[in-house]
Design an enzyme around this catalytic site. Sequence first.
Site, PDB file in Angstrom:
ATOM      1  N   HIS A  13       0.860  -1.203   0.000  1.00  0.00           N
ATOM      2  CA  HIS A  13       0.000   0.000   0.000  1.00  0.00           C
ATOM      3  C   HIS A  13       0.886   1.238   0.000  1.00  0.00           C
ATOM      4  O   HIS A  13       1.493   1.589   1.003  1.00  0.00           O
ATOM      5  CB  HIS A  13      -0.902   0.015   1.242  1.00  0.00           C
ATOM      6  CG  HIS A  13      -1.913   1.114   1.238  1.00  0.00           C
ATOM      7  ND1 HIS A  13      -3.249   0.902   1.517  1.00  0.00           N
ATOM      8  CD2 HIS A  13      -1.800   2.444   0.986  1.00  0.00           C
ATOM      9  CE1 HIS A  13      -3.889   2.052   1.438  1.00  0.00           C
ATOM     10  NE2 HIS A  13      -3.038   3.012   1.123  1.00  0.00           N
ATOM     11  N   HIS A  15       1.444   5.424  -1.652  1.00  0.00           N
ATOM     12  CA  HIS A  15       1.086   6.592  -2.465  1.00  0.00           C
ATOM     13  C   HIS A  15       2.373   7.196  -3.000  1.00  0.00           C
ATOM     14  O   HIS A  15       3.200   7.684  -2.231  1.00  0.00           O
ATOM     15  CB  HIS A  15       0.330   7.626  -1.625  1.00  0.00           C
ATOM     16  CG  HIS A  15      -0.956   7.099  -1.095  1.00  0.00           C
ATOM     17  ND1 HIS A  15      -2.147   7.192  -1.786  1.00  0.00           N
ATOM     18  CD2 HIS A  15      -1.241   6.424   0.043  1.00  0.00           C
ATOM     19  CE1 HIS A  15      -3.108   6.609  -1.081  1.00  0.00           C
ATOM     20  NE2 HIS A  15      -2.575   6.131   0.024  1.00  0.00           N
ATOM     21  N   LYS A  99      -9.101  -0.433  -6.200  1.00  0.00           N
ATOM     22  CA  LYS A  99      -9.220   0.226  -4.898  1.00  0.00           C
ATOM     23  C   LYS A  99     -10.588   0.854  -4.728  1.00  0.00           C
ATOM     24  O   LYS A  99     -11.035   1.640  -5.572  1.00  0.00           O
ATOM     25  CB  LYS A  99      -8.139   1.310  -4.785  1.00  0.00           C
ATOM     26  CG  LYS A  99      -8.165   2.109  -3.490  1.00  0.00           C
ATOM     27  CD  LYS A  99      -7.611   1.324  -2.313  1.00  0.00           C
ATOM     28  CE  LYS A  99      -7.785   2.047  -0.992  1.00  0.00           C
ATOM     29  NZ  LYS A  99      -6.715   2.990  -0.711  1.00  0.00           N
ATOM     30  N   HIS A 136     -10.578   1.046   1.344  1.00  0.00           N
ATOM     31  CA  HIS A 136     -10.445   2.084   2.371  1.00  0.00           C
ATOM     32  C   HIS A 136     -11.702   1.946   3.233  1.00  0.00           C
ATOM     33  O   HIS A 136     -12.790   2.314   2.808  1.00  0.00           O
ATOM     34  CB  HIS A 136     -10.347   3.477   1.757  1.00  0.00           C
ATOM     35  CG  HIS A 136     -10.139   4.531   2.807  1.00  0.00           C
ATOM     36  ND1 HIS A 136      -8.950   5.177   2.983  1.00  0.00           N
ATOM     37  CD2 HIS A 136     -10.974   5.006   3.771  1.00  0.00           C
ATOM     38  CE1 HIS A 136      -9.047   6.018   4.015  1.00  0.00           C
ATOM     39  NE2 HIS A 136     -10.274   5.939   4.498  1.00  0.00           N
ATOM     40  N   HIS A 174      -4.815  -0.530   5.771  1.00  0.00           N
ATOM     41  CA  HIS A 174      -4.390   0.285   6.924  1.00  0.00           C
ATOM     42  C   HIS A 174      -5.325   0.178   8.121  1.00  0.00           C
ATOM     43  O   HIS A 174      -5.950   1.154   8.531  1.00  0.00           O
ATOM     44  CB  HIS A 174      -4.194   1.757   6.537  1.00  0.00           C
ATOM     45  CG  HIS A 174      -5.213   2.329   5.578  1.00  0.00           C
ATOM     46  ND1 HIS A 174      -6.566   2.283   5.796  1.00  0.00           N
ATOM     47  CD2 HIS A 174      -5.058   2.964   4.392  1.00  0.00           C
ATOM     48  CE1 HIS A 174      -7.191   2.866   4.790  1.00  0.00           C
ATOM     49  NE2 HIS A 174      -6.300   3.292   3.926  1.00  0.00           N
ATOM     50  N   ASP A 247       1.249   2.653   3.521  1.00  0.00           N
ATOM     51  CA  ASP A 247       0.396   3.829   3.318  1.00  0.00           C
ATOM     52  C   ASP A 247       1.218   5.108   3.365  1.00  0.00           C
ATOM     53  O   ASP A 247       0.711   6.166   3.749  1.00  0.00           O
ATOM     54  CB  ASP A 247      -0.755   3.875   4.318  1.00  0.00           C
ATOM     55  CG  ASP A 247      -1.876   4.814   3.878  1.00  0.00           C
ATOM     56  OD1 ASP A 247      -1.926   5.167   2.682  1.00  0.00           O
ATOM     57  OD2 ASP A 247      -2.688   5.208   4.727  1.00  0.00           O
TER      58      ASP A 247
HETATM   59  O1  DOR Z   1      -3.917   9.587   5.393  1.00  0.00           O
HETATM   60  C1  DOR Z   1      -4.186   9.248   4.263  1.00  0.00           C
HETATM   61  N1  DOR Z   1      -3.559   9.776   3.194  1.00  0.00           N
HETATM   62  N2  DOR Z   1      -5.144   8.329   4.070  1.00  0.00           N
HETATM   63  C2  DOR Z   1      -5.584   8.018   2.852  1.00  0.00           C
HETATM   64  O2  DOR Z   1      -6.460   7.207   2.756  1.00  0.00           O
HETATM   65  C3  DOR Z   1      -5.048   8.706   1.665  1.00  0.00           C
HETATM   66  C4  DOR Z   1      -3.720   9.231   1.903  1.00  0.00           C
HETATM   67  C5  DOR Z   1      -3.267  10.236   0.851  1.00  0.00           C
HETATM   68  O3  DOR Z   1      -3.414   9.945  -0.332  1.00  0.00           O
HETATM   69  O4  DOR Z   1      -2.743  11.264   1.233  1.00  0.00           O
HETATM   70 ZN    ZN Z   2      -3.560   4.972   1.388  1.00  0.00          ZN
END
Ligand code: DOR
Ligand code: ZN
Length: 346
Positions: A13, A15, A99, A136, A174, A247
């Site tokens: 997971h 970003h 997702k 999520h 998460h 995450d």
């Molecule tokens: O804290 C988070 N940031 N939770 C999420 O689900 C998305 C992520 C983000 O993309 O910044």
């Molecule tokens: Zn995430």
Amino acid sequence: MDQLTITRPDDWHLHLRDGAMMESVLPYTAKQFARAIVMPNLTPPVTTAEMAKGYRDRILAALPEGSDFQPLMTCYLTDDTAPDDLAQGHADGIFTAAKLYPANATTNSAAGVTDVRKLDPVLKRMAEIGMPLLVHGEVTGPKVDIFDREAVFIETVLTPMVERHPSLKVVLEHITTGQAVEFVETGGHNVAATVTPQHMIINRNDIFKGGIRPHLYCLPVAKRERHRLAVRTAAVSGHPRFFLGTDSAPHTLGAKESACGCAGIFNAPAALETYLNVFDQEDALENFEGFASLHGPRFYGLPVNEGKITLRRESWMVEEDIDTKSGDKLKAFMGGEELGWRLVDA
Ligand code: DOR
Ligand code: ZN
């Protein structure tokens, strides 16, 4: 034990963002992990195979020289996702998973799904082709307290969804609560969860320790101490349906330290070492390889990585301030804190 050699791990997971931010944060992940599930919440979101292919190409082009890191792409589900298009993207090897963001649950989720039942035809097809659904798990809207959103989602949305699609592979992402741990432990072999480093380390008090700490704010937000302990215990237990998903979610300093700060914790710089520190504290080093390198691929039905990595017992301090190529700064989770294990450079 002063040294630990394990199968190369994956991050299930992540970003990465795009452009200069992606180029700045990608090396941290590529150094530690062989593969990562790349989340699709860009603006605009990655909703088609063509968009995912373009995004994957940009990630591959930005990799440090010699890196064989593999981004595993995901499709951002909307009310309009067509089962045939999604299945085609999966068959073509572009989409590893899809997702589910409930609309407005978190960063860039405005185009998410407004009612999960609308997705039933998509979920039916995903179950047939063995494509994992990544969730999520929070309800939205002002009526439910923010600290209850995961538990209420499990009860009112996820449990009925899994009952309607009993063979669908589902990863509850998460996890932050005892209820999520119980959902996975009592669920079938097709139900799993990822665990972030922060949700094993911080509880909700830490977000307000001596003042408001925007760099400890993410979604789902950290919960009470008993929930942190439940998540931590599950992650280090050796249970095969809990695995590593950082995450890591970079936002610029300005976006975090703001009157309306963004949700997301950037933990990539020391992710693996942060997890290992926890396993060591819990006297569970023997379960670390499973959590970091084996449970994820087995659940996804992908091969386990071939290479190995080594971590050494060594005290070091995590860098706190990270520069990006756009001139923006990032704060790293655990920045300025000491860790007891360090990745040995390959
Ligand atoms: O804290 C988070 N940031 N939770 C999420 O689900 C998305 C992520 C983000 O993309 O910044
Ligand atoms: Zn995430």
